[in-house]
Design a protein around this motif. Structure first.
Motif, PDB file in Angstrom:
ATOM      1  N   SER A 149      45.126  52.358  35.815  1.00  0.00           N
ATOM      2  CA  SER A 149      44.095  51.439  35.335  1.00  0.00           C
ATOM      3  C   SER A 149      42.800  51.465  36.124  1.00  0.00           C
ATOM      4  CB  SER A 149      44.632  50.010  35.337  1.00  0.00           C
ATOM      5  OG  SER A 149      45.521  49.821  34.262  1.00  0.00           O
ATOM      6  N   GLY A 150      42.775  52.120  37.255  1.00  0.00           N
ATOM      7  CA  GLY A 150      41.550  52.225  38.036  1.00  0.00           C
ATOM      8  C   GLY A 150      41.446  53.615  38.599  1.00  0.00           C
ATOM      9  N   CYS A 151      40.582  54.449  38.027  1.00  0.00           N
ATOM     10  CA  CYS A 151      40.514  55.877  38.367  1.00  0.00           C
ATOM     11  C   CYS A 151      39.087  56.241  38.746  1.00  0.00           C
ATOM     12  CB  CYS A 151      40.932  56.736  37.175  1.00  0.00           C
ATOM     13  SG  CYS A 151      42.577  56.358  36.532  1.00  0.00           S
ATOM     14  N   THR A 152      38.924  56.971  39.838  1.00  0.00           N
ATOM     15  CA  THR A 152      37.593  57.419  40.231  1.00  0.00           C
ATOM     16  C   THR A 152      37.495  58.933  40.153  1.00  0.00           C
ATOM     17  OG1 THR A 152      37.981  57.710  42.615  1.00  0.00           O
ATOM     18  CG2 THR A 152      37.440  55.476  41.842  1.00  0.00           C
ATOM     19  N   TYR A 153      36.277  59.381  39.879  1.00  0.00           N
ATOM     20  CA  TYR A 153      35.977  60.814  39.779  1.00  0.00           C
ATOM     21  C   TYR A 153      34.582  61.064  40.344  1.00  0.00           C
ATOM     22  CZ  TYR A 153      39.687  60.815  36.233  1.00  0.00           C
ATOM     23  OH  TYR A 153      40.874  60.660  35.575  1.00  0.00           O
ATOM     24  N   THR A 154      34.357  62.272  40.808  1.00  0.00           N
ATOM     25  CA  THR A 154      32.995  62.750  41.010  1.00  0.00           C
ATOM     26  C   THR A 154      32.725  63.814  39.958  1.00  0.00           C
ATOM     27  OG1 THR A 154      33.769  64.392  42.640  1.00  0.00           O
ATOM     28  CG2 THR A 154      32.950  62.276  43.485  1.00  0.00           C
ATOM     29  N   ARG A 155      31.530  63.753  39.409  1.00  0.00           N
ATOM     30  CA  ARG A 155      31.076  64.757  38.450  1.00  0.00           C
ATOM     31  C   ARG A 155      29.656  65.158  38.841  1.00  0.00           C
ATOM     32  NH1 ARG A 155      35.678  65.124  37.646  1.00  0.00           N
ATOM     33  NH2 ARG A 155      36.843  65.070  35.676  1.00  0.00           N
ATOM     34  N   GLY A 156      29.495  66.396  39.299  1.00  0.00           N
ATOM     35  CA  GLY A 156      28.197  66.812  39.805  1.00  0.00           C
ATOM     36  C   GLY A 156      27.827  65.965  41.011  1.00  0.00           C
ATOM     37  N   ASN A 157      26.653  65.351  40.956  1.00  0.00           N
ATOM     38  CA  ASN A 157      26.190  64.475  42.030  1.00  0.00           C
ATOM     39  C   ASN A 157      26.535  63.005  41.778  1.00  0.00           C
ATOM     40  OD1 ASN A 157      24.405  66.392  43.733  1.00  0.00           O
ATOM     41  ND2 ASN A 157      23.696  66.754  41.649  1.00  0.00           N
ATOM     42  N   GLY A 158      27.187  62.716  40.646  1.00  0.00           N
ATOM     43  CA  GLY A 158      27.453  61.333  40.263  1.00  0.00           C
ATOM     44  C   GLY A 158      28.898  60.934  40.437  1.00  0.00           C
ATOM     45  N   LYS A 159      29.131  59.620  40.428  1.00  0.00           N
ATOM     46  CA  LYS A 159      30.469  59.056  40.563  1.00  0.00           C
ATOM     47  C   LYS A 159      30.826  58.264  39.306  1.00  0.00           C
ATOM     48  CE  LYS A 159      29.192  57.503  44.661  1.00  0.00           C
ATOM     49  NZ  LYS A 159      29.193  56.800  45.964  1.00  0.00           N
ATOM     50  N   VAL A 160      32.099  58.374  38.898  1.00  0.00           N
ATOM     51  CA  VAL A 160      32.600  57.722  37.682  1.00  0.00           C
ATOM     52  C   VAL A 160      33.798  56.861  38.056  1.00  0.00           C
ATOM     53  CG1 VAL A 160      33.558  58.079  35.366  1.00  0.00           C
ATOM     54  CG2 VAL A 160      31.861  59.695  36.284  1.00  0.00           C
ATOM     55  N   PHE A 161      33.818  55.622  37.556  1.00  0.00           N
ATOM     56  CA  PHE A 161      34.953  54.713  37.744  1.00  0.00           C
ATOM     57  C   PHE A 161      35.409  54.231  36.383  1.00  0.00           C
ATOM     58  CE2 PHE A 161      36.192  50.117  38.922  1.00  0.00           C
ATOM     59  CZ  PHE A 161      37.527  50.460  39.141  1.00  0.00           C
ATOM     60  N   TYR A 162      36.674  54.518  36.032  1.00  0.00           N
ATOM     61  CA  TYR A 162      37.270  53.970  34.813  1.00  0.00           C
ATOM     62  C   TYR A 162      38.111  52.762  35.205  1.00  0.00           C
ATOM     63  CZ  TYR A 162      40.212  52.975  30.884  1.00  0.00           C
ATOM     64  OH  TYR A 162      40.845  52.292  29.876  1.00  0.00           O
ATOM     65  N   PHE A 163      37.862  51.621  34.541  1.00  0.00           N
ATOM     66  CA  PHE A 163      38.586  50.383  34.831  1.00  0.00           C
ATOM     67  C   PHE A 163      39.115  49.818  33.524  1.00  0.00           C
ATOM     68  CE2 PHE A 163      38.312  45.782  36.462  1.00  0.00           C
ATOM     69  CZ  PHE A 163      39.536  45.878  37.113  1.00  0.00           C
ATOM     70  N   ARG A 164      40.439  49.668  33.397  1.00  0.00           N
ATOM     71  CA  ARG A 164      41.123  49.456  32.137  1.00  0.00           C
ATOM     72  C   ARG A 164      40.949  48.101  31.448  1.00  0.00           C
ATOM     73  NH1 ARG A 164      44.502  47.602  28.841  1.00  0.00           N
ATOM     74  NH2 ARG A 164      44.476  45.716  30.112  1.00  0.00           N
ATOM     75  N   PRO A 165      41.109  46.943  32.149  1.00  0.00           N
ATOM     76  CA  PRO A 165      41.186  45.675  31.407  1.00  0.00           C
ATOM     77  C   PRO A 165      39.878  45.326  30.703  1.00  0.00           C
ATOM     78  CG  PRO A 165      41.016  45.276  33.757  1.00  0.00           C
ATOM     79  CD  PRO A 165      41.212  46.755  33.594  1.00  0.00           C
ATOM     80  N   GLY A 166      39.998  44.489  29.642  1.00  0.00           N
ATOM     81  CA  GLY A 166      38.784  44.029  28.975  1.00  0.00           C
ATOM     82  C   GLY A 166      38.839  44.009  27.466  1.00  0.00           C
ATOM     83  N   HIS A 167      40.026  43.758  26.889  1.00  0.00           N
ATOM     84  CA  HIS A 167      40.110  43.646  25.427  1.00  0.00           C
ATOM     85  C   HIS A 167      39.243  42.480  24.953  1.00  0.00           C
ATOM     86  CE1 HIS A 167      41.743  44.256  21.486  1.00  0.00           C
ATOM     87  NE2 HIS A 167      42.148  42.995  21.407  1.00  0.00           N
ATOM     88  N   GLU A 168      38.552  42.695  23.847  1.00  0.00           N
ATOM     89  CA  GLU A 168      37.459  41.806  23.446  1.00  0.00           C
ATOM     90  C   GLU A 168      37.884  40.384  23.096  1.00  0.00           C
ATOM     91  OE1 GLU A 168      39.028  44.035  19.890  1.00  0.00           O
ATOM     92  OE2 GLU A 168      38.294  44.640  21.873  1.00  0.00           O
ATOM     93  N   THR A 169      39.144  40.162  22.696  1.00  0.00           N
ATOM     94  CA  THR A 169      39.556  38.813  22.302  1.00  0.00           C
ATOM     95  C   THR A 169      40.102  37.983  23.459  1.00  0.00           C
ATOM     96  OG1 THR A 169      41.764  39.597  21.661  1.00  0.00           O
ATOM     97  CG2 THR A 169      40.067  39.513  19.928  1.00  0.00           C
ATOM     98  N   TYR A 170      40.144  38.549  24.648  1.00  0.00           N
ATOM     99  CA  TYR A 170      40.624  37.838  25.835  1.00  0.00           C
ATOM    100  C   TYR A 170      39.467  37.596  26.808  1.00  0.00           C
ATOM    101  CZ  TYR A 170      45.127  39.564  24.066  1.00  0.00           C
ATOM    102  OH  TYR A 170      46.209  39.862  23.282  1.00  0.00           O
ATOM    103  N   PRO A 171      39.539  36.517  27.592  1.00  0.00           N
ATOM    104  CA  PRO A 171      38.423  36.181  28.500  1.00  0.00           C
ATOM    105  C   PRO A 171      38.469  36.958  29.811  1.00  0.00           C
ATOM    106  CG  PRO A 171      40.102  34.490  28.649  1.00  0.00           C
ATOM    107  CD  PRO A 171      40.572  35.458  27.571  1.00  0.00           C
ATOM    108  N   THR A 172      38.834  38.217  29.752  1.00  0.00           N
ATOM    109  CA  THR A 172      39.065  39.016  30.955  1.00  0.00           C
ATOM    110  C   THR A 172      37.836  39.087  31.842  1.00  0.00           C
ATOM    111  OG1 THR A 172      40.758  40.313  29.803  1.00  0.00           O
ATOM    112  CG2 THR A 172      39.759  41.300  31.768  1.00  0.00           C
ATOM    113  N   TYR A 173      36.641  39.244  31.241  1.00  0.00           N
ATOM    114  CA  TYR A 173      35.446  39.415  32.065  1.00  0.00           C
ATOM    115  C   TYR A 173      34.916  38.105  32.635  1.00  0.00           C
ATOM    116  CZ  TYR A 173      35.583  44.146  30.284  1.00  0.00           C
ATOM    117  OH  TYR A 173      35.978  45.425  29.971  1.00  0.00           O
ATOM    118  N   HIS A 174      35.609  36.988  32.348  1.00  0.00           N
ATOM    119  CA  HIS A 174      35.332  35.724  33.023  1.00  0.00           C
ATOM    120  C   HIS A 174      36.196  35.562  34.276  1.00  0.00           C
ATOM    121  CE1 HIS A 174      32.761  34.257  29.799  1.00  0.00           C
ATOM    122  NE2 HIS A 174      33.705  34.572  28.907  1.00  0.00           N
ATOM    123  N   ASN A 175      37.188  36.421  34.446  1.00  0.00           N
ATOM    124  CA  ASN A 175      38.089  36.366  35.601  1.00  0.00           C
ATOM    125  C   ASN A 175      37.347  36.809  36.863  1.00  0.00           C
ATOM    126  OD1 ASN A 175      40.066  37.821  37.532  1.00  0.00           O
ATOM    127  ND2 ASN A 175      41.445  36.655  36.225  1.00  0.00           N
TER     128      ASN A 175
END
Length: 241
Positions: A178-204
């Motif tokens: 659920s939490g994955c980091t990558y480097t691509r070229g000179n940039g950094k990428v973070f994938y973060f799983r939670p956040g389904h639209e009908t739940y108040p996840t981003y208020h947590n």
């Protein structure tokens, strides 16, 4: 000050009254608000704006781009996707949230299908911290518990992460990276799983803390970018017989 652009397709908010009730200012609005409160310079962009709100001027002024999409991945213009990809390769940070795993930009940077199992059943989720010294989990306990979330399950068809930060367990028995980091070229990428639209996840508050930490982590390094292509020698090359 770190400059963050929060991108959201903003379609669920228009179609689903449950989502409007949970996020009356849109998912992008709530994320931008807590980042602004934490001292980041934030702006938002949405799918139906010209160039999806990601004009050259906006991207040039973006240190970290946050991406949430679900219903309309196919509507994102390939030209914009290529521009965003090049910005990441040039050093811009990218945080991809929840169903953004299927976005064109994430798949372009991963080079795989990014497919997974899923189920909507109001399940408990525990996001276990598996990299306790990582800066993305600063201020977070051993796990984050969400009372209700959509299930994502393995196998998650992504390249092996450079760093695995969270592993989720779901009430139905599945686990997920659920939490994955990558480097691509000179940039950094973070994938973060939670956040389904009908739940108040981003208020947590813990979820907000992870995203804030992720912005700090993905912020471009302040240095000159490497020079590519044909290069003049740094030292004199002796002529060999």
């Amino acid at each position: 000050m770190v400059k963050v652009t929060v991108w959201n397709e903003n379609r669920h908010e228009q179609k689903n009254p449950v989502v409007r009730e949970v996020y009356p200012e849109g998912i992008h609005g709530v994320i931008a608000a807590f980042l602004q409160e934490a001292g980041f310079h934030t702006k938002t962009a949405t799918l139906d704006e010209p160039e999806h709100g990601l004009t050259d001027a906006v991207l040039e002024e973006t240190d970290v781009l946050i991406w949430w999409g679900h219903l309309a991945h196919d509507e994102v213009n390939d030209v914009v996707v290529e521009k965003v990809k090049q910005c990441v390769l040039d050093g811009m940070g990218l945080i991809v949230l929840h169903s953004g795993h299927f976005s064109k930009i994430f798949k372009a940077l991963m080079g795989t299908s990014c497919d997974l199992k899923w189920r909507e059943a109001d399940e408990k989720e525990r996001l276990w911290v598996v990299a306790p010294s990582h800066p993305i989990v600063e201020g977070i306990g051993e796990f984050i518990e969400l009372e209700k979330e959509e299930m994502y399950g393995e196998h998650f068809d992504i390249p092996a992460p450079d760093e695995l930060v969270f592993t989720s367990w779901f009430e139905g028995g599945e686990v997920f990276r659920s939490g994955c980091t990558y480097t691509r070229g000179n940039g950094k990428v973070f994938y973060f799983r939670p956040g389904h639209e009908t739940y108040p996840t981003y208020h947590n508050k813990d979820i907000q803390r992870v995203i804030m930490n992720g912005v700090k982590w993905a912020h471009p390094v302040d240095r000159k970018r490497p020079i590519y292509g044909n290069a003049e020698p740094l030292e004199r090359i002796a002529v060999k017989n």
